[in-house]
Design an enzyme around this catalytic site. Structure first.
Site: not given
Ligand SMILES: NC(=O)c1ccc[n+]([C@@H]2O[C@H](COP(=O)([O-])OP(=O)(O)OC[C@H]3O[C@@H](n4cnc5c(N)ncnc54)[C@H](OP(=O)(O)O)[C@@H]3O)[C@@H](O)[C@H]2O)c1
Length: 437
Positions: A19, A38, A50-51, A110, A195, A210, A311
């Site tokens: 995201v 805005v 993290r990385r 969520k 997953e 949700k 997505g």
């Molecule tokens: N993906 C979807 O379709 C979707 C849909 C609706 C809602 N959401 C919500 O959106 C949020 C993000 O989802 P996502 O799919 O984007 O997750 P993701 O791809 O796993 O990304 C998580 C990000 O957080 C970073 N991160 C993790 N731990 C951290 C820490 N301690 N300090 C700093 N950065 C940290 C990670 O860094 P690295 O990249 O360096 O590992 C990564 O960039 C979640 O709450 C999820 O429930 C996602």
């Protein structure tokens, strides 16, 4: 463009995964339009990950990346914080820190909102800042702000959602191919719709979070994920799908939130479980990994919200929508909608929730069986809507659909049927939603 403030609003992004990287892309791609909408430019001043060495989908300037998320959230020169890390910690501490330091917050989290939304709302109230979270339910679909704002003058009675794309994809494939759960799950994993560890989706945890958020907003009360009854789809069999087909229905994983009359005033129920719905119901046409939320309210009647529920890019669309709103609010020195939980409704346990059951069983093919089955339902105060008898001899089966009764009475009826010697096997038990065709 004269009215545009030259001084930018400063944005910190916490997380740059699926995201977050799309948020960066859209901020860049639409910078001029966003500035015009805005009333000031939005300047990205830091991105916590993290990385930092990882290759990102969006081209994030290396100088903006930091592993010190707390330091970034605590910066006093940041106006807006977007949290897209996910999970409970450190996301909760980061959001609380950002609010304490005067930033308005947008999150897609969520899990955190459903577990501990109250703490976040209280912090936003104390700091007099915005906390927006449209992306946390059903991805790109605008559903939270319609509940909070557009329907604020109406009385919502019921919200039924297909809010998990993975499970909808699996059930849809089971329906169209007649395949079993395990086989379809594997295909979904290969195609990237599930997953490697599918537990959160398949066992209904994601949908339950949700449901808690939807119920809280729809009924102006507090519902947490612990209040939501949850059953996943891993037990849904090919025989359940076939039974649904025979009734001209489909099986969907539904998040159902209802306002009911409780013993001490209005009460709510929130549950996630597979259910049969007639093919004529609007939710039955939601195919593949799409999401939809069906809302029933007193004045508006029935409303349906449909679209991509996950997505990176669709979810980033919802994040950006919130970001524009909280940014405008900052410029105008106003706050948007905060928590509305005045109703303080009791949350009904599943046993007291009213529902209907479909029960298919293999039975002895002899006189008196039908009457004995009907008696088992009557003894639990459950009335029968339809009975269908199929086959003869060893193949004899009975399919009963009940009228509405408490879930406790219905499950006790099924338990009693299982003990009867003329019932060889209860082949399918599933709740039924929506009026029969
Ligand atoms: N993906 C979807 O379709 C979707 C849909 C609706 C809602 N959401 C919500 O959106 C949020 C993000 O989802 P996502 O799919 O984007 O997750 P993701 O791809 O796993 O990304 C998580 C990000 O957080 C970073 N991160 C993790 N731990 C951290 C820490 N301690 N300090 C700093 N950065 C940290 C990670 O860094 P690295 O990249 O360096 O590992 C990564 O960039 C979640 O709450 C999820 O429930 C996602």
């Amino acid at each position: 463009m004269d009215s545009i403030r030259k001084q930018p609003l400063r944005l910190a992004l916490l997380g740059c995964g699926s995201v977050g990287s799309q948020v960066v892309r859209l901020l860049r791609q639409q910078a001029d339009d966003l500035t015009a909408r805005v009333g000031a430019p939005i300047e990205l001043v830091g991105v916590a990950v993290r990385r930092p060495e990882l290759q990102r989908d969006a081209d994030v300037p290396r100088a903006l990346l930091t592993t010190d998320a707390h330091g970034l959230a605590a910066r006093d020169d940041v106006d807006l914080v977007v949290e897209v890390i996910g999970g409970i910690e450190p996301a909760r501490s980061l959001i609380l820190t950002a609010l304490e330091h005067g930033a308005s917050v947008v999150t897609a989290n969520k899990a955190l909102l459903a577990e501990d939304g109250a703490t976040l709302f209280a912090a936003a109230e104390k700091a007099q800042r915005d906390l927006y979270f449209e992306a946390s339910v059903a991805g790109a679909i605008p559903i939270l702000r319609p509940l909070q704002e557009s329907l604020a003058g109406d009385q919502v009675r019921r919200v039924i959602g297909i809010v998990n794309g993975t499970t909808n994809f699996i059930l849809d494939k089971m329906d169209s191919l007649g395949s079993g759960f395990a086989e379809v799950l594997e295909e979904a994993q290969e195609l990237g719709f599930a997953e490697a560890d599918p537990t959160a989706d398949v066992e209904g945890y994601d949908a339950a979070a949700k449901a808690a958020i939807l119920a809280s907003l729809a009924f102006h009360t507090r519902v947490t994920s612990a209040d939501v009854y949850r059953e996943g789809i891993s037990e849904v069999s090919a025989s359940d799908i076939a039974s649904a087909k025979a009734m001209n229905s489909v099986v969907k994983l539904l998040a159902i939130c209802e306002l009911r009359e409780g013993a001490h005033g209005p009460a709510v129920s929130a549950r996630v479980h597979p259910a049969m719905i007639p093919r004529s119901h609007p939710l039955a046409s939601v195919r593949e990994a799409f999401n939809a939320v069906f809302v029933e309210s007193d004045a508006a009647g029935q409303l349906m919200f449909y679209g991509p529920g996950a997505g990176g890019s669709p979810t980033a669309s919802a994040v950006l929508g919130d970001l524009v709103t909280v940014a405008r609010n900052r410029l105008n020195d106003v706050r948007g909608v905060g928590e509305s939980a005045y109703a303080q409704c009791e949350v009904l346990p599943m046993g007291e929730t009213l529902t209907r059951y479909h029960v298919a069983m293999d039975v002895d093919d002899r006189a008196g069986v039908l009457a004995a089955v009907a008696l088992a339902f009557a003894e639990h105060d459950v009335s029968i809507q339809t009975v269908r008898q199929e086959g003869h001899g060893d193949d004899a089966s009975l399919v009963v659909v009940s009228h509405e009764a408490t879930d406790a009475a219905l499950s006790a009826t099924v338990a009693a049927l299982r003990t009867m010697d003329f019932v060889h096997d209860v082949t399918s038990v599933m709740r039924v939603e929506g009026d029969a065709e």
